[in-house]
Design a protein around this motif. Sequence first.
Motif: not given
Length: 87
Positions: A20-28, A40-46, A51-55, A77-84
Motif C-alpha cells: 500500500q505504501y510502495n515498500e513491497a518488492t516485486f517478489i513480495e 478469500k480472507v486475505c483477498k478481502l483484507y487486501s 479502500i482505507l488507504t485511498g480514503a 459511516q461512509l467508510l463502514k458502508d464501503k467496506i460492507k
Amino acid sequence: MGNFFNIKCEEANQICNKAQYNEATFIEKLKLNWHIMFCKVCKLYSKQNKILTGAYNNCKPKDIDNKSRCLKEEDKQLLKDKIKEIS
C-alpha cells in the motif's frame, strides 16, 4: 519453486501493508498475488486495506477535526458502508 510462493496469512498481510505504501518488492508482490488467489480472507483484507488507504489519502485537512485528528462521524459511516459493500 511451489514452496517459494506458499506464504502464511500473517506474511501476506504484512506484504499487503507494505504494498500500500510502495515498500513491497516485486517478489513480495508476486507472493501476495499468488496467496490471495486462494485465500478469500486475505483477498478481502487486501480490498479493505486499499479502500482505507485511498480514503486516508483523499482526506483533506479540512475534513479532519483539528482537535481530535479524527474523521467526522459521517465520514466514518461512509467508510463502514464501503467496506460492507465489498464484503
